[in-house]
Design an enzyme around this catalytic site. Structure first.
Site, PDB file in Angstrom:
ATOM      1  N   LYS A   1      29.423  38.204  30.422  1.00  0.00           N
ATOM      2  CA  LYS A   1      29.736  39.232  31.415  1.00  0.00           C
ATOM      3  C   LYS A   1      30.023  40.567  30.727  1.00  0.00           C
ATOM      4  O   LYS A   1      31.042  40.727  30.058  1.00  0.00           O
ATOM      5  CB  LYS A   1      30.959  38.839  32.257  1.00  0.00           C
ATOM      6  CG  LYS A   1      31.096  39.771  33.461  1.00  0.00           C
ATOM      7  CD  LYS A   1      32.461  39.811  34.055  1.00  0.00           C
ATOM      8  CE  LYS A   1      33.384  40.783  33.404  1.00  0.00           C
ATOM      9  NZ  LYS A   1      32.985  42.216  33.493  1.00  0.00           N
TER      10      LYS A   1
ATOM     11  N   GLU B   1      39.931  38.456  21.245  1.00  0.00           N
ATOM     12  CA  GLU B   1      39.903  39.675  20.407  1.00  0.00           C
ATOM     13  C   GLU B   1      40.492  40.781  21.264  1.00  0.00           C
ATOM     14  O   GLU B   1      39.837  41.262  22.184  1.00  0.00           O
ATOM     15  CB  GLU B   1      38.449  40.035  20.035  1.00  0.00           C
ATOM     16  CG  GLU B   1      37.694  38.962  19.298  1.00  0.00           C
ATOM     17  CD  GLU B   1      37.978  38.950  17.805  1.00  0.00           C
ATOM     18  OE1 GLU B   1      38.799  39.762  17.341  1.00  0.00           O
ATOM     19  OE2 GLU B   1      37.390  38.105  17.115  1.00  0.00           O
TER      20      GLU B   1
ATOM     21  N   CYS C   1      39.017  49.289  19.234  1.00  0.00           N
ATOM     22  CA  CYS C   1      40.188  48.397  19.194  1.00  0.00           C
ATOM     23  C   CYS C   1      40.953  48.541  17.893  1.00  0.00           C
ATOM     24  O   CYS C   1      42.164  48.429  17.864  1.00  0.00           O
ATOM     25  CB  CYS C   1      39.741  46.960  19.395  1.00  0.00           C
ATOM     26  SG  CYS C   1      38.390  46.516  18.315  1.00  0.00           S
TER      27      CYS C   1
ATOM     28  N   GLU D   1      48.635  51.357  22.870  1.00  0.00           N
ATOM     29  CA  GLU D   1      47.252  51.707  22.556  1.00  0.00           C
ATOM     30  C   GLU D   1      46.799  52.821  23.511  1.00  0.00           C
ATOM     31  O   GLU D   1      46.828  52.647  24.715  1.00  0.00           O
ATOM     32  CB  GLU D   1      46.396  50.451  22.780  1.00  0.00           C
ATOM     33  CG  GLU D   1      45.006  50.559  22.271  1.00  0.00           C
ATOM     34  CD  GLU D   1      44.240  49.262  22.458  1.00  0.00           C
ATOM     35  OE1 GLU D   1      44.528  48.510  23.417  1.00  0.00           O
ATOM     36  OE2 GLU D   1      43.338  49.009  21.656  1.00  0.00           O
TER      37      GLU D   1
HETATM   38  P1  NAD Z   1      39.878  44.942  29.878  1.00  0.00           P
HETATM   39  O1  NAD Z   1      40.678  43.801  29.375  1.00  0.00           O
HETATM   40  O2  NAD Z   1      40.340  45.644  31.086  1.00  0.00           O
HETATM   41  O3  NAD Z   1      38.386  44.481  30.179  1.00  0.00           O
HETATM   42  C1  NAD Z   1      37.613  43.786  29.249  1.00  0.00           C
HETATM   43  C2  NAD Z   1      36.643  42.906  29.986  1.00  0.00           C
HETATM   44  O4  NAD Z   1      37.377  41.927  30.719  1.00  0.00           O
HETATM   45  C3  NAD Z   1      35.780  43.624  31.010  1.00  0.00           C
HETATM   46  O5  NAD Z   1      34.499  43.034  31.001  1.00  0.00           O
HETATM   47  C4  NAD Z   1      36.494  43.336  32.321  1.00  0.00           C
HETATM   48  O6  NAD Z   1      35.644  43.361  33.435  1.00  0.00           O
HETATM   49  C5  NAD Z   1      36.997  41.936  32.081  1.00  0.00           C
HETATM   50  N1  NAD Z   1      38.182  41.569  32.871  1.00  0.00           N
HETATM   51  C6  NAD Z   1      39.090  42.393  33.465  1.00  0.00           C
HETATM   52  N2  NAD Z   1      40.033  41.662  34.091  1.00  0.00           N
HETATM   53  C7  NAD Z   1      39.722  40.349  33.886  1.00  0.00           C
HETATM   54  C8  NAD Z   1      40.337  39.120  34.257  1.00  0.00           C
HETATM   55  N3  NAD Z   1      41.461  39.079  34.968  1.00  0.00           N
HETATM   56  N4  NAD Z   1      39.762  37.958  33.837  1.00  0.00           N
HETATM   57  C9  NAD Z   1      38.647  37.976  33.089  1.00  0.00           C
HETATM   58  N5  NAD Z   1      38.006  39.114  32.727  1.00  0.00           N
HETATM   59  C10 NAD Z   1      38.547  40.291  33.109  1.00  0.00           C
HETATM   60  O7  NAD Z   1      39.753  45.906  28.649  1.00  0.00           O
HETATM   61  P2  NAD Z   1      38.968  47.269  28.598  1.00  0.00           P
HETATM   62  O8  NAD Z   1      39.892  48.324  29.056  1.00  0.00           O
HETATM   63  O9  NAD Z   1      37.637  47.156  29.229  1.00  0.00           O
HETATM   64  O10 NAD Z   1      38.691  47.355  27.021  1.00  0.00           O
HETATM   65  C11 NAD Z   1      39.543  47.947  26.180  1.00  0.00           C
HETATM   66  C12 NAD Z   1      40.395  46.908  25.476  1.00  0.00           C
HETATM   67  O11 NAD Z   1      39.583  46.039  24.709  1.00  0.00           O
HETATM   68  C13 NAD Z   1      41.315  47.572  24.496  1.00  0.00           C
HETATM   69  O12 NAD Z   1      42.599  47.009  24.591  1.00  0.00           O
HETATM   70  C14 NAD Z   1      40.683  47.244  23.149  1.00  0.00           C
HETATM   71  O13 NAD Z   1      41.576  47.245  22.092  1.00  0.00           O
HETATM   72  C15 NAD Z   1      40.099  45.915  23.395  1.00  0.00           C
HETATM   73  N6  NAD Z   1      39.033  45.619  22.422  1.00  0.00           N
HETATM   74  C16 NAD Z   1      39.275  44.700  21.442  1.00  0.00           C
HETATM   75  C17 NAD Z   1      38.304  44.419  20.481  1.00  0.00           C
HETATM   76  C18 NAD Z   1      38.576  43.407  19.398  1.00  0.00           C
HETATM   77  O14 NAD Z   1      37.625  42.988  18.751  1.00  0.00           O
HETATM   78  N7  NAD Z   1      39.795  43.024  19.169  1.00  0.00           N
HETATM   79  C19 NAD Z   1      37.080  45.065  20.537  1.00  0.00           C
HETATM   80  C20 NAD Z   1      36.853  45.998  21.539  1.00  0.00           C
HETATM   81  C21 NAD Z   1      37.848  46.251  22.484  1.00  0.00           C
END
Ligand code: NAD
Length: 486
Positions: free
Chosen positions: A191, A265, A299, A396
């Site tokens: 997804k 992650e 991230c 963050e």
């Molecule tokens: P997010 O958690 O809001 O969304 C990430 C993904 O999860 C999206 O596809 C979203 O649609 C989905 N999602 C949202 N709510 C969900 C739920 N309840 N159940 C399952 N899936 C759900 O994060 P974001 O704002 O899109 O991304 C930024 C975050 O991602 C930051 O905190 C960043 O640090 C982190 N990130 C981490 C890494 C890593 O490798 N550690 C890499 C990239 C981004």
């Protein structure tokens, strides 16, 4: 600012150098990719994907509903035994084909990534797309050597993997997830994030072109509710999630007691530590790369800058001067250093935290630059006089904003760097190798860079400590989360 003066007195005029989107084969509308083809949603919806630099619609994209998700998981389950029964060599050939097709469509993928997500074309062209291909190449090579990756033990795939990725590296995160899962003989339902589904849909076309057997990969765009439904599907064996810590915790709670393998992650607030003996000009370049790469939507961004007190004024002065030369604007311009903020929501989050930084008493400086009238933008920003308890030092921001703290001794640097609920990455800048090793071994961070930052390689493991998650992606360590070893 179109004219810049360098230290040599030479005056540079930047003419616009836009990459053309004319060659991009973008459809008006995309279905869900499942069972080997693009299909209309059964109970999903259709949502426009917006260019954050222009606010224009790029394409309409189907978002999956519960019945679509069920269908994708059933198709992944049906395809899995056949996929696992192929020899590793044969599975590897499919991955090689995908890698080659990514290379063939590299220019198109880079343009679409920049249009859909707002990142500078220089980054999508030179980092995201080549690294995505490199991940498929890397895991293609592992597909027939899996047991060597886990200490010679016998291995079998887990089964069906549900994979959820964020919007900051849409194609690259899809590659990080799909390549090891497929190499190990799993099938996958991926997804993409709601604001950036397009390159994952291009990857679906590439899977078709590579003649990947139907059901081995499904790509289901959707929002948080789609992700939440997917991880609660009863017939999955593995969840791999990259995103925020809050959602990661929610997924972990949902999977408790279900025997589903999980990799998380999550977020970070990584320390970039500058010692007084570092090559300071080089360090300043590393600081800029650490926090302004991809508008800080990274991230592992070096968002907490720790500078040794004796050189703090010099480093901050050089950094501020360097920040003034960053070019902010059109992501498709090859001169652009800092592109558009990915969404209006993300811009609001950044603005809110920056306002909190000012209210709590930190000193803010934002680069004066002309920002386009349409789209979502945030000027590169530095905070000084930051206290460790300030929100901008703890939370963050996920934007082009760096918070500067100082330290006097090595011990204080380590203590301050580790003073975070997160533990994803860190940078150390010093000319002394022994100091770098000593500090690196004391830091609670999954990745520690020395005299560089934001350096990625498919053969190197990436992942977090503490609230940054668990499990590793990349290299042989990235095979383990997708295998049962006996
Ligand atoms: P997010 O958690 O809001 O969304 C990430 C993904 O999860 C999206 O596809 C979203 O649609 C989905 N999602 C949202 N709510 C969900 C739920 N309840 N159940 C399952 N899936 C759900 O994060 P974001 O704002 O899109 O991304 C930024 C975050 O991602 C930051 O905190 C960043 O640090 C982190 N990130 C981490 C890494 C890593 O490798 N550690 C890499 C990239 C981004």
């Amino acid at each position: 600012m179109s004219t810049q003066e360098t230290r040599t007195g030479i005056v540079w005029d930047y003419a616009p150098a836009p990459e053309s989107p004319d060659h991009v084969r973008l459809r008006d509308s995309y279905g869900l990719f499942l069972d080997g083809d693009f299909r209309d949603p059964i109970d999903g919806t259709r949502v426009p994907s917006i260019n954050p630099a222009t606010e224009e619609t790029l394409a309409e994209v189907a978002f999956a509903g519960p019945a679509d998700i069920r269908r994708a998981v059933e198709s992944a389950r049906a395809a899995q035994p056949g996929w696992a029964a192929l020899s590793g060599l044969e599975r590897g050939k499919y991955l090689f084909r995908i890698a080659r097709l990514i290379q063939e469509r590299a220019r198109e993928l880079a343009v679409v990534e920049s249009m859909d997500g707002g990142k500078p074309i220089r980054e999508s062209r030179d980092v995201d797309v080549p690294l995505a291909a490199a991940h498929f190449f890397h895991y293609a090579g592992w597909a027939d050597k899996l047991s060597y990756g886990v200490g010679g033990r016998k291995v079998e795939p887990l089964g069906v993997a549900a994979q959820i990725v964020p919007w900051n590296f849409p194609l690259l995160m899809a590659a990080w997830k799909l390549a090891p899962a497929l190499a190990c003989g799993n099938t996958a339902v991926l997804k993409p994030a709601e604001t950036t589904p397009l390159t994952a849909l291009f990857l679906a076309e590439i899977c078709q072109e590579a003649e990947l057997p139907p059901g081995v990969v499904s790509i289901l765009p959707g929002d948080g509710s789609t992700g939440a439904t997917l991880v609660r599907e009863p017939d999955i064996d593995k969840v791999a999630f990259t995103g925020s810590t809050a959602v990661g915790k929610n997924i972990q709670a949902a999977l408790a007691g279900r025997g589903v393998s999980l990799t998380l992650e999550l977020g970070g607030k990584s320390a970039n530590v500058i010692f007084e003996d570092a090559a300071l000009d080089q360090a300043v370049e590393g600081i800029v790369n650490g926090i302004f790469f991809n508008q800080g939507h990274v991230c592992c961004a070096g968002s907490r800058l720790l500078i040794q007190e004796s050189v703090a004024d010099v480093v901050i002065g050089k950094l501020w001067e360097r920040m003034g030369r960053l070019r902010v604007g059109d992501p498709l311009d090859k001169n652009t250093d800092v592109g558009a903020i990915n969404s209006r929501e993300q811009l609001t989050r950044i603005e809110e935290l920056v306002a909190a930084g000012e209210e709590e008493g930190a000193v803010r400086r934002s680069v004066a630059c002309e920002l386009p009238e349409r789209g979502w933008w945030f000027a590169p920003t530095i905070f000084t006089d930051v206290a460790p308890a300030h929100r901008i030092a703890v939370e963050e921001i996920f934007g082009p904003v760096v918070s500067v703290l100082t330290f006097r001794t090595q011990a204080e640097a380590i203590e301050k760097a580790n003073n975070s609920p997160y533990g994803l990455a860190a940078g150390i800048w010093t000319d002394k190798g022994s100091k770098a090793f000593e500090v690196a071994s004391a830091l609670q961070a999954g990745v520690v860079w020395q005299n560089t930052y934001n350096h990625f390689d498919p053969s190197a493991a990436f992942g977090g400590y503490k609230e940054s998650g668990f499990g590793r992606e990349g290299g042989p360590a990235g095979l383990r989360p997708y295998l049962r070893a006996s």
